[in-house]
Write an enzyme that holds these catalytic residues in place. Structure first.
Site, PDB file in Angstrom:
ATOM      1  N   ALA A  11      19.687 -16.165 -10.594  1.00  0.00           N
ATOM      2  CA  ALA A  11      20.616 -17.289 -10.763  1.00  0.00           C
ATOM      3  C   ALA A  11      20.085 -18.316 -11.748  1.00  0.00           C
ATOM      4  CB  ALA A  11      20.856 -17.942  -9.401  1.00  0.00           C
ATOM      5  N   GLY A  13      20.390 -18.170 -15.232  1.00  0.00           N
ATOM      6  CA  GLY A  13      21.035 -18.227 -16.546  1.00  0.00           C
ATOM      7  C   GLY A  13      22.008 -19.389 -16.685  1.00  0.00           C
ATOM      8  N   ARG A  17      28.942 -17.758 -21.943  1.00  0.00           N
ATOM      9  CA  ARG A  17      30.355 -17.417 -22.109  1.00  0.00           C
ATOM     10  C   ARG A  17      31.289 -18.262 -21.239  1.00  0.00           C
ATOM     11  NH1 ARG A  17      28.945 -11.197 -21.233  1.00  0.00           N
ATOM     12  NH2 ARG A  17      27.099 -12.201 -20.356  1.00  0.00           N
ATOM     13  N   GLU A 158      22.477  -1.098 -22.215  1.00  0.00           N
ATOM     14  CA  GLU A 158      23.235  -2.347 -22.341  1.00  0.00           C
ATOM     15  C   GLU A 158      24.265  -2.244 -23.464  1.00  0.00           C
ATOM     16  OE1 GLU A 158      23.183  -5.077 -20.280  1.00  0.00           O
ATOM     17  OE2 GLU A 158      22.090  -3.570 -19.153  1.00  0.00           O
ATOM     18  N   ASN A 381      52.638 -49.866  18.509  1.00  0.00           N
ATOM     19  CA  ASN A 381      53.586 -49.525  17.454  1.00  0.00           C
ATOM     20  C   ASN A 381      53.314 -50.403  16.239  1.00  0.00           C
ATOM     21  OD1 ASN A 381      56.312 -48.039  16.931  1.00  0.00           O
ATOM     22  ND2 ASN A 381      56.482 -50.101  16.081  1.00  0.00           N
ATOM     23  N   ASN A 390      41.958 -55.787   4.537  1.00  0.00           N
ATOM     24  CA  ASN A 390      40.576 -55.576   4.983  1.00  0.00           C
ATOM     25  C   ASN A 390      39.549 -56.008   3.943  1.00  0.00           C
ATOM     26  OD1 ASN A 390      41.441 -53.511   3.288  1.00  0.00           O
ATOM     27  ND2 ASN A 390      40.001 -52.044   4.139  1.00  0.00           N
ATOM     28  N   SER A 409      57.680 -55.326  11.638  1.00  0.00           N
ATOM     29  CA  SER A 409      57.691 -54.824  10.260  1.00  0.00           C
ATOM     30  C   SER A 409      57.203 -55.864   9.269  1.00  0.00           C
ATOM     31  CB  SER A 409      59.117 -54.427   9.873  1.00  0.00           C
ATOM     32  OG  SER A 409      59.509 -53.338  10.665  1.00  0.00           O
ATOM     33  N   ALA A 427      58.073 -59.902  13.058  1.00  0.00           N
ATOM     34  CA  ALA A 427      58.227 -59.253  11.748  1.00  0.00           C
ATOM     35  C   ALA A 427      57.984 -60.253  10.627  1.00  0.00           C
ATOM     36  CB  ALA A 427      59.627 -58.671  11.635  1.00  0.00           C
TER      37      ALA A 427
HETATM   38  C1  UD1 Z   1      23.911  -7.775 -16.562  1.00  0.00           C
HETATM   39  C2  UD1 Z   1      23.269  -6.380 -16.732  1.00  0.00           C
HETATM   40  C3  UD1 Z   1      24.367  -5.373 -17.062  1.00  0.00           C
HETATM   41  C4  UD1 Z   1      25.422  -5.398 -15.987  1.00  0.00           C
HETATM   42  C5  UD1 Z   1      25.978  -6.803 -15.764  1.00  0.00           C
HETATM   43  C6  UD1 Z   1      26.850  -6.827 -14.534  1.00  0.00           C
HETATM   44  C7  UD1 Z   1      21.037  -6.799 -17.583  1.00  0.00           C
HETATM   45  C8  UD1 Z   1      20.142  -6.748 -18.754  1.00  0.00           C
HETATM   46  N1  UD1 Z   1      22.297  -6.426 -17.787  1.00  0.00           N
HETATM   47  O1  UD1 Z   1      24.472  -8.143 -17.810  1.00  0.00           O
HETATM   48  O2  UD1 Z   1      23.791  -4.069 -17.162  1.00  0.00           O
HETATM   49  O3  UD1 Z   1      26.453  -4.492 -16.348  1.00  0.00           O
HETATM   50  O4  UD1 Z   1      24.904  -7.728 -15.546  1.00  0.00           O
HETATM   51  O5  UD1 Z   1      27.483  -8.037 -14.377  1.00  0.00           O
HETATM   52  O6  UD1 Z   1      20.595  -7.148 -16.514  1.00  0.00           O
HETATM   53  N2  UD1 Z   1      19.789 -14.355 -15.273  1.00  0.00           N
HETATM   54  C9  UD1 Z   1      18.603 -14.979 -14.983  1.00  0.00           C
HETATM   55  N3  UD1 Z   1      17.683 -15.139 -15.969  1.00  0.00           N
HETATM   56  C10 UD1 Z   1      17.866 -14.710 -17.227  1.00  0.00           C
HETATM   57  C11 UD1 Z   1      19.091 -14.053 -17.527  1.00  0.00           C
HETATM   58  C12 UD1 Z   1      20.035 -13.897 -16.538  1.00  0.00           C
HETATM   59  O7  UD1 Z   1      18.378 -15.394 -13.844  1.00  0.00           O
HETATM   60  O8  UD1 Z   1      16.963 -14.880 -18.059  1.00  0.00           O
HETATM   61  C13 UD1 Z   1      20.787 -14.205 -14.210  1.00  0.00           C
HETATM   62  C14 UD1 Z   1      22.105 -14.911 -14.535  1.00  0.00           C
HETATM   63  O9  UD1 Z   1      22.089 -16.225 -14.015  1.00  0.00           O
HETATM   64  C15 UD1 Z   1      23.138 -14.009 -13.859  1.00  0.00           C
HETATM   65  C16 UD1 Z   1      22.484 -12.650 -13.810  1.00  0.00           C
HETATM   66  O10 UD1 Z   1      21.109 -12.841 -14.077  1.00  0.00           O
HETATM   67  O11 UD1 Z   1      23.401 -14.438 -12.541  1.00  0.00           O
HETATM   68  C17 UD1 Z   1      23.087 -11.700 -14.859  1.00  0.00           C
HETATM   69  O12 UD1 Z   1      22.933 -12.281 -16.129  1.00  0.00           O
HETATM   70  P1  UD1 Z   1      24.047 -12.123 -17.245  1.00  0.00           P
HETATM   71  O13 UD1 Z   1      23.564 -12.821 -18.468  1.00  0.00           O
HETATM   72  O14 UD1 Z   1      25.375 -12.455 -16.740  1.00  0.00           O
HETATM   73  O15 UD1 Z   1      23.941 -10.540 -17.515  1.00  0.00           O
HETATM   74  P2  UD1 Z   1      25.062  -9.625 -18.117  1.00  0.00           P
HETATM   75  O16 UD1 Z   1      25.068  -9.769 -19.587  1.00  0.00           O
HETATM   76  O17 UD1 Z   1      26.346  -9.820 -17.409  1.00  0.00           O
HETATM   77 MG    MG Z   2      26.958 -11.246 -16.019  1.00  0.00          MG
END
Ligand code: UD1
Ligand code: MG
Length: 470
Positions: A11, A13, A17, A158, A381, A390, A409, A427
Site C-alpha cells: 500500500a 504507491g 493514474r 508485465e 410541543n 443558542n 409558534s 406565540a
Molecule cells: C501489479 C502487478 C501486475 C498485476 C497488477 C494487478 C507488479 C510488478 N505488477 O501491477 O502483474 O497484473 O498489479 O492489479 O507487481 N506498491 C507499493 N510500492 C511500490 C509500488 C507499488 O507498495 O513501490 C503497491 C501499490 O500501492 C499498489 C500495489 O502495490 O497497492 C500494486 O501497485 P500498482 O502500481 O498498482 O501495480 P500494477 O501496475 O497495477
Molecule cells: Mg494496480
C-alpha cells in the site's frame, strides 16, 4: 487460521493514474478506503497481528486510516516497485516460515473464499507456492501469466515488458500470491530492476523460483469482477458499484426490503434489522445502525446514526451522529446533527433542525424550527417557527425545556434559558428570562386595534385620473 501465516499488503504507491494528491489506497469504494476493504477481507483468514501493510506515500495518513488495532506497518521510503515493497516488510515479520500471503492494496473486491482457496490450494508439484489468476477479455495493463507445458506458472510478464504473443495472453495476474515463505526470502534478493520501468517487480519472483526448480501453481478464478485492480477513477467507480450491490444483496437476503437497490448507497459497516424498508435513493453511511421494522424514506442521508425499532424516517432527512428513538417520526426534510437525540415516539417534521439537542419522549417539533444545545422533556410541543438563540456571537448557551411544555409558534428563546414543566409560551414571544413551572410567559408587543382606521384611509386616497385621450 494458520499460525504459520504472514500477510503483506502492498500500500505504498501513489497511484499516478488516479491523478490525485491522495495516496491511492486512501480513496474510497463501498464506503471505506481501498486498504480497509482489503483488511476487512484478510481478517477473515488471519488475525491482525499477522498482517503487515507496507506504507510509503502519505505513510502517516495511511497508517491513521487503519482502524483495526494490531496491524503492523512497514515503511517503503522510496517506491521502487512491488518487489522492493515486500522486501521492506521483512524486518517487521516475526518469522520467515510457513506461508507468505502477498496482496496488492488496490484490489478491494476480493472475497474471503478466494483467499481461503488460495491458502488451502495444494498442488503436488507446486513447491514454490500458488497465485490467483483470472481471464480478462481486455488484459491491457495487467501482468500476463505464462504457463509451462504442465500448466504451472513459469513467469509473469508485465505489460510494459510483454512482446508479441505474450500480449495476446488473456490470463492475468490480479496480484494475489501465496509463497513458501522460506523460499521466498531465500531468493527475493535476486529480483533486479532490469526492466523498462526500472522497478523491482514482485512478479519476477515466479520466474526466479522456476529457475531454481520450484514450481508455482495457478488458481484460476472464473469471476474476474472480484479481482479488479483499481488504477483509475473509472475503475474506482466500478468497484464502488460492485461493493454496494453486494452489500444491498446481503441485506435483502437477511430480510431487508430495498426498493430499487441500484439507486441506494449503503456503506459496508451499516446494519439494518429485518423487515425494515429502504426506499429508493437512500444513502446510509458510516456506522449507521437501523433496527427492525424501520422505514427509511427516499432521498434520506444518514451517517453514523442509530435508528431504533419501528421508527419512520420520511423522505429527505439529513442526519449525522444522531439517534432516532423507537416508533418516532422524522421528516420529511429534517436535519439532525452533532448528537441530536430523538426519544421514542417523538415527532420531528419538515424544516426542523436539531443540533446537540435531546427531544424527549413523545414530544413534537413538527414545523420550521431550530433547536440547538437544548434539552426538551417528554410530552412537550414546540410550535412552528420556534428558534433557540443558542449563540451570542462568541459562545454557545443551553436551553432547557421541561416536560409537557407548550411553546407557541414563532417563539424566540434566548439562551441560556430554562422553561419549567407544564409552562406555556405565548406565540410570537421573545423569551429572555427563565419561565417558572406552570406559568404563562408572554413576551411580545400588545396588539392595538383602531376601529374604522382602514376605511378612513381608503377614503383619503385620491381616485386615479384617467390617462390618454381615447
Ligand atoms: C501489479 C502487478 C501486475 C498485476 C497488477 C494487478 C507488479 C510488478 N505488477 O501491477 O502483474 O497484473 O498489479 O492489479 O507487481 N506498491 C507499493 N510500492 C511500490 C509500488 C507499488 O507498495 O513501490 C503497491 C501499490 O500501492 C499498489 C500495489 O502495490 O497497492 C500494486 O501497485 P500498482 O502500481 O498498482 O501495480 P500494477 O501496475 O497495477
Ligand atoms: Mg494496480
Amino acid at each position: 487460521m494458520s499460525s504459520e501465516l504472514n500477510v503483506v499488503i502492498l500500500a505504498a504507491g501513489l497511484g499516478t493514474r488516479m491523478r490525485s494528491n491522495k495516496a491511492k489506497v486512501l480513496h474510497e469504494a463501498g464506503g471505506d478506503t481501498l486498504l480497509n476493504q482489503i483488511i476487512r477481507v484478510v481478517l477473515q483468514v488471519a488475525p491482525a497481528e499477522r498482517i503487515v501493510a507496507v506504507v510509503g506515500h502519505q505513510a502517516d495518513q495511511v497508517r491513521r486510516s487503519v482502524r483495526v488495532p494490531g496491524i503492523r506497518f512497514a515503511e517503503q521510503l522510496e517506491q521502487k516497485g512491488t518487489g522492493h515493497a515486500v522486501l521492506c516488510a521483512r524486518s517487521v515479520l516475526d518469522n520467515a516460515d510457513g506461508k507468505l500471503l502477498i496482496l496488492n492494496g488496490d484490489g478491494p473486491l476480493l472475497r474471503a473464499e478466494t483467499l481461503r482457496a488460495l491458502l488451502n490450494y495444494c498442488h503436488p508439484q507446486a513447491t514454490g507456492g500458488a497465485i490467483v489468476t483470472t481471464r480478462l477479455n481486455d488484459p491491457t495493463g495487467y501482468g500476463r501469466i505464462v504457463r509451462d507445458e504442465q500448466g504451472l506458472v513459469e513467469a509473469i510478464v508485465e505489460q510494459k515488458a510483454a512482446r508479441g504473443e505474450q500480449l495476446a495472453i488473456t490470463e492475468i495476474n490480479p496480484g494475489l500470491y501465496c509463497f513458501d515463505a522460506r523460499l521466498f526470502w531465500q531468493y527475493a534478493g535476486e529480483i533486479t530492476p532490469d526492466n523498462p520501468a526500472k522497478e523491482y517487480y514482485l512478479t519476477d519472483m515466479v520466474a526466479i523460483l522456476t529457475r531454481h526448480g520450484y514450481k508455482v501453481a495457478p488458481l484460476l478464478v472464473p469471476d474476474e469482477t472480484e479481482l479488479l485492480g483499481i488504477n483509475t477513477r473509472v475503475e474506482l467507480a466500478q468497484a464502488d458499484k460492485i461493493l454496494r450491490s453486494r452489500k444491498a444483496q446481503e441485506l435483502m437476503l437477511a430480510g431487508v426490503t430495498i426498493e430499487n437497490p441500484d439507486s441506494v448507497a449503503i456503506d459496508m459497516d451499516v446494519e439494518i434489522g429485518a423487515d425494515s424498508v429502504v426506499e429508493a435513493n437512500v444513502q446510509l453511511r458510516g456506522r449507521t445502525r437501523i433496527a427492525a421494522g424501520c422505514h427509511i424514506g427516499s432521498g434520506s442521508y444518514l451517517r453514523d446514526c442509530v435508528v431504533e425499532e419501528n421508527a419512520r424516517v420520511l423522505p429527505y432527512v439529513v442526519a449525522e451522529n444522531s439517534s432516532i428513538g423507537a416508533g418516532s417520526f422524522v421528516g420529511p426534510f429534517s436535519r439532525l446533527r452533532l448528537d441530536a437525540e430523538i426519544a421514542g415516539g417523538a415527532h420531528v417534521g419538515n424544516f426542523v433542525e436539531l443540533k446537540k439537542t435531546r427531544l424527549g419522549e413523545g414530544s413534537k417539533a413538527n414545523h420550521l424550527a431550530y433547536l440547538g444545545d437544548s434539552t426538551i422533556g417528554a410530552g412537550s410541543n414546540i410550535g412552528a417557527g420556534t428558534i433557540t438563540c443558542n449563540y451570542d456571537g462568541q459562545k454557545k448557551h443551553p436551553t432547557k425545556i421541561g416536560e409537557k411544555v407548550f411553546v407557541g409558534s414563532n417563539s424566540t428563546l434566548v439562551a441560556p434559558i430554562s422553561i419549567g414543566e407544564g409552562a406555556y409560551i405565548a406565540a410570537g414571544s421573545v423569551i429572555t428570562k427563565d419561565v417558572e413551572q406552570d406559568a404563562l410567559a408572554v413576551g411580545r408587543a400588545y396588539q392595538v386595534d383602531k376601529p374604522g382606521w382602514a376605511k378612513k384611509r381608503r377614503n383619503l386616497v385620491k381616485e386615479p385620473q384617467p390617462s390618454g385621450s381615447a
